[in-house]
Scaffold this active site. Structure first.
Site, PDB file in Angstrom:
ATOM      1  N   LEU A   1       1.282  -1.415   0.502  1.00 19.50           N
ATOM      2  CA  LEU A   1       0.370  -0.014  -0.100  1.00 19.50           C
ATOM      3  C   LEU A   1       0.698   1.199   0.010  1.00 19.50           C
ATOM      4  CD1 LEU A   1      -2.760   1.731   0.100  1.00 19.50           C
ATOM      5  CD2 LEU A   1      -2.781   1.152   3.095  1.00 19.50           C
ATOM      6  N   HIS A   2       0.408   2.384  -0.818  1.00 20.51           N
ATOM      7  CA  HIS A   2       1.449   3.412  -0.438  1.00 20.51           C
ATOM      8  C   HIS A   2       0.234   4.956  -1.308  1.00 20.51           C
ATOM      9  CE1 HIS A   2       2.335   1.706  -4.421  1.00 20.51           C
ATOM     10  NE2 HIS A   2       2.352   2.795  -5.059  1.00 20.51           N
ATOM     11  N   PHE A   3       0.154   5.134  -1.242  1.00 24.36           N
ATOM     12  CA  PHE A   3      -0.305   6.713  -1.247  1.00 24.36           C
ATOM     13  C   PHE A   3       0.733   7.890  -2.467  1.00 24.36           C
ATOM     14  CE2 PHE A   3      -3.797   6.149   2.050  1.00 24.36           C
ATOM     15  CZ  PHE A   3      -4.372   6.268   1.088  1.00 24.36           C
TER      16      PHE A   3
END
Length: 161
Positions: A119-121
């Site tokens: 997960l990464h924004f």
């Protein structure tokens, strides 16, 4: 008459370069901040420059924990992920003065995630008129500064928060 050529040699490294077997979001935090392009560290998450940015100041905010599912994050990690995303917006705004931002996560390969397993924004600063024929037709990004300069600029901006 020959068409004009626009050169973006840094993109070739991404296109033809070896793709690491390990997860970059797991390995980068073990490196020093300068070589990992990390501009801010928290207890559970960190902020790293995108090595192949859409615009100067494009960062990614990620948990240290190797997790793909946003819904699986514990509450303290989810809070720090959002807090660092907000701080990234403040730091980029102070350093670059963009007209707006694209902020978000691509959850799964079907949603466009290049690295779906961690997960990464993305926080991408945007300016009026920054999407033109160069990026739309030529798939080329024109960046006004090096990653090293962007890293120093954002480290200073985060320190001022």
């Amino acid at each position: 008459m020959a068409a004009e050529r626009l050169w973006a040699p840094w993109r070739l490294q991404y296109i033809k370069g070896e793709k690491p077997d390990e997860c970059i979001f797991c390995t980068k935090p073990a490196l020093d901040d300068e070589s990992a392009l990390i501009v801010r560290r928290g207890d559970r998450c960190y902020v790293m420059l995108n090595a192949f940015p859409y615009t100067s100041g494009h960062v990614m905010v990620s948990p240290y924990e190797h997790v793909a599912d946003l819904a699986a994050l514990d509450r303290p990690t989810a809070l720090e992920l959002m807090t660092l995303t907000q701080e990234s917006i403040r730091a980029i705004r102070a350093a670059y003065g963009p007209d707006g931002f694209n902020v978000g996560a691509n959850l799964g390969t079907a949603a466009g995630a290049g690295i779906a397993e961690h997960l990464h924004f993305h926080v991408v600063p945007r300016w009026e008129g920054d999407t033109n024929f160069t990026s739309v037709v030529g798939e080329v990004r024109v960046l006004p500064e090096s990653l090293e300069h962007t890293q120093r600029t954002l480290e200073e901006a985060f320190a001022e928060l």
